[in-house]
Design an enzyme around this catalytic site. Structure first.
Site, mmCIF file in Angstrom:
data_model
loop_
_atom_site.group_PDB
_atom_site.id
_atom_site.type_symbol
_atom_site.label_atom_id
_atom_site.label_comp_id
_atom_site.label_asym_id
_atom_site.label_seq_id
_atom_site.Cartn_x
_atom_site.Cartn_y
_atom_site.Cartn_z
ATOM 1 N N TYR A 273 16.077 113.692 78.977
ATOM 2 C CA TYR A 273 15.897 114.323 77.614
ATOM 3 C C TYR A 273 16.667 115.473 77.456
ATOM 4 O O TYR A 273 17.600 115.493 76.372
ATOM 5 C CB TYR A 273 14.245 114.927 77.655
ATOM 6 C CG TYR A 273 14.046 115.801 76.555
ATOM 7 C CD1 TYR A 273 13.503 115.132 75.340
ATOM 8 C CD2 TYR A 273 14.094 117.120 76.407
ATOM 9 C CE1 TYR A 273 13.377 115.978 74.201
ATOM 10 C CE2 TYR A 273 13.567 117.765 75.507
ATOM 11 C CZ TYR A 273 13.359 117.247 74.279
ATOM 12 O OH TYR A 273 13.008 117.998 72.847
ATOM 13 N N SER B 211 17.261 121.165 71.317
ATOM 14 C CA SER B 211 16.017 121.717 72.286
ATOM 15 C C SER B 211 16.587 122.743 73.128
ATOM 16 O O SER B 211 17.835 122.762 73.501
ATOM 17 C CB SER B 211 15.443 120.637 73.027
ATOM 18 O OG SER B 211 14.558 121.206 74.150
HETATM 19 P P1 NAP Z 1 6.391 114.264 68.033
HETATM 20 O O1 NAP Z 1 4.994 114.815 67.665
HETATM 21 O O2 NAP Z 1 6.263 113.481 69.298
HETATM 22 O O3 NAP Z 1 6.890 113.239 66.939
HETATM 23 C C1 NAP Z 1 7.921 112.573 66.807
HETATM 24 C C2 NAP Z 1 8.321 111.900 65.804
HETATM 25 O O4 NAP Z 1 9.260 110.900 66.004
HETATM 26 C C3 NAP Z 1 7.083 111.233 65.209
HETATM 27 O O5 NAP Z 1 7.221 111.074 63.768
HETATM 28 C C4 NAP Z 1 7.546 109.532 65.726
HETATM 29 O O6 NAP Z 1 6.920 108.571 64.538
HETATM 30 C C5 NAP Z 1 9.105 109.754 65.559
HETATM 31 N N1 NAP Z 1 9.538 108.641 66.490
HETATM 32 C C6 NAP Z 1 9.620 108.668 67.714
HETATM 33 N N2 NAP Z 1 10.083 107.451 67.963
HETATM 34 C C7 NAP Z 1 10.652 106.672 67.071
HETATM 35 C C8 NAP Z 1 11.300 105.469 66.585
HETATM 36 N N3 NAP Z 1 11.589 104.905 67.883
HETATM 37 N N4 NAP Z 1 11.326 105.098 65.376
HETATM 38 C C9 NAP Z 1 11.133 106.003 64.355
HETATM 39 N N5 NAP Z 1 10.513 107.250 64.631
HETATM 40 C C10 NAP Z 1 10.445 107.710 65.944
HETATM 41 O O7 NAP Z 1 7.453 115.120 68.342
HETATM 42 P P2 NAP Z 1 7.872 116.607 67.697
HETATM 43 O O8 NAP Z 1 7.388 117.663 68.742
HETATM 44 O O9 NAP Z 1 7.438 116.845 66.262
HETATM 45 O O10 NAP Z 1 9.457 116.939 67.844
HETATM 46 C C11 NAP Z 1 10.384 116.384 66.782
HETATM 47 C C12 NAP Z 1 11.714 116.881 67.417
HETATM 48 O O11 NAP Z 1 11.772 118.186 67.977
HETATM 49 C C13 NAP Z 1 12.163 116.010 68.510
HETATM 50 O O12 NAP Z 1 13.630 115.746 68.259
HETATM 51 C C14 NAP Z 1 12.141 116.811 69.757
HETATM 52 O O13 NAP Z 1 12.842 116.735 70.736
HETATM 53 C C15 NAP Z 1 12.412 118.137 69.213
HETATM 54 N N6 NAP Z 1 11.591 119.400 69.936
HETATM 55 C C16 NAP Z 1 10.362 119.595 69.992
HETATM 56 C C17 NAP Z 1 9.642 120.578 70.681
HETATM 57 C C18 NAP Z 1 8.401 121.033 70.598
HETATM 58 O O14 NAP Z 1 7.932 122.065 71.378
HETATM 59 N N7 NAP Z 1 7.458 120.043 69.995
HETATM 60 C C19 NAP Z 1 10.595 121.448 71.460
HETATM 61 C C20 NAP Z 1 12.017 121.287 71.601
HETATM 62 C C21 NAP Z 1 12.411 120.271 70.574
HETATM 63 P P3 NAP Z 1 6.206 107.146 64.908
HETATM 64 O O15 NAP Z 1 5.742 107.195 66.371
HETATM 65 O O16 NAP Z 1 5.452 107.187 63.866
HETATM 66 O O17 NAP Z 1 7.546 106.294 64.961
#
Ligand code: NAP
Length: 246
Positions: A157, A144
């Protein structure tokens, strides 16, 4: 024409929604067999239906990434079934509470570190043999911009993502003489649940989507990818080389 990920086996964590889901679909569409991991079984089943509709195949792994024993079994299970793992997309992550460091609770800190950092170390420990058994193992860890910006109130984070970058770069150094490539990806702000949680006042329609990022993840996951130990920065659309301070 041969698909770019034809015959590859790809493990995607956090495949139930957001970036992981879009990547799982793109990997399947590119010919990979997707091993989809998350906690939400219903969402994984819907993903499986969509992958089948594309003509692809998947294996569902309903697992909590805090389950160390479950993660330990993954590598041997993949070795038994496929004798290799070609792609690990270590995508799952949690935001934790946005709060001043002085107010961060130990429980929140522990959860963020456990899912964002320790689970990825456990995945590498479990999957290392299977990744090295591939002719072109690819590891992609989601970082990130927060790892570098260190914004006020984003402490746990930001710190966890800085650790993810060190983890990925260390693994890249350790696999430098092998066919493996290890990349970090900064997706920038994308329209997902996590982003909405972090920025509730923001209009999600102003953001790019996980589907916009997914083709780049396919490219990085493919055997033809040559970079390792670097960061693909989606906002800038290029690969960045981390600099040592002089
Ligand atoms: P999201 O929509 O919140 O999805 C998170 C995913 O992680 C879900 O599929 C969730 O599945 C899974 N997860 C969370 N806790 C878990 C656990 N204890 N065991 C197994 N699975 C787990 O997040 P996203 O935005 O797609 O983010 C994906 C990655 O990109 C993350 O690492 C985030 O830090 C990074 N990121 C995102 C952004 C952004 O703007 N979206 C920006 C920078 C970085 P379940 O709840 O079904 O377990």
């Amino acid at each position: 024409m041969t698909k770019p990920l034809e015959g590859r086996v790809a493990l995607v964590t956090g495949a139930s929604r957001g970036i992981g889901r879009a990547a799982a679909l793109a990997f399947a569409n590119a010919g990979a067999h997707v091993v989809a991991l998350a906690r939400t079984t219903g969402a994984l089943e819907e993903l499986d239906d969509e992958i089948r509709a594309l003509g692809g195949t998947s294996t569902l792994v309903p697992l909590d990434l805090s389950d160390a024993g479950g993660l330990e079994k993954l590598g041997p299970a993949l070795m038994e079934r496929w004798g290799k793992l070609d792609i690990l997309l270590a995508n799952a992550g949690v935001l934790g509470s946005l709060t001043p460091l002085g107010h961060a609770t130990e429980a929140d800190w522990a959860k963020v570190m456990d899912i964002n950092v320790t689970a990825n170390l456990r995945l590498i420990k479990s999957l290392d043999v299977a990744l090295r058994a591939s002719d072109a193992g690819r590891v992609i860890l989601l970082s990130s911009g927060a790892a570098h910006k260190c914004l006020a109130y984003w402490g746990p984070y930001s710190i966890s993502k800085a650790a993810v970058e060190a983890l990925g770069r260390t693994y890249a150094a350790e696999t430098a003489t092998t066919p493996m490539k290890v990349m970090l990806v900064n997706p920038g702000p994308l329209r997902t649940r996590m982003r909405a949680e972090a920025m509730p006042g923001e209009d999600p329609q102003t953001l790019r989507t996980p589907e916009d990022l997914a083709p780049h993840l396919v490219e990085i996951a493919s055997p033809s990818w040559t970079e390792s130990g670097k960061i693909f920065d989606f906002p800038q659309g290029k690969v960045l080389t981390p600099q040592m301070p002089v």
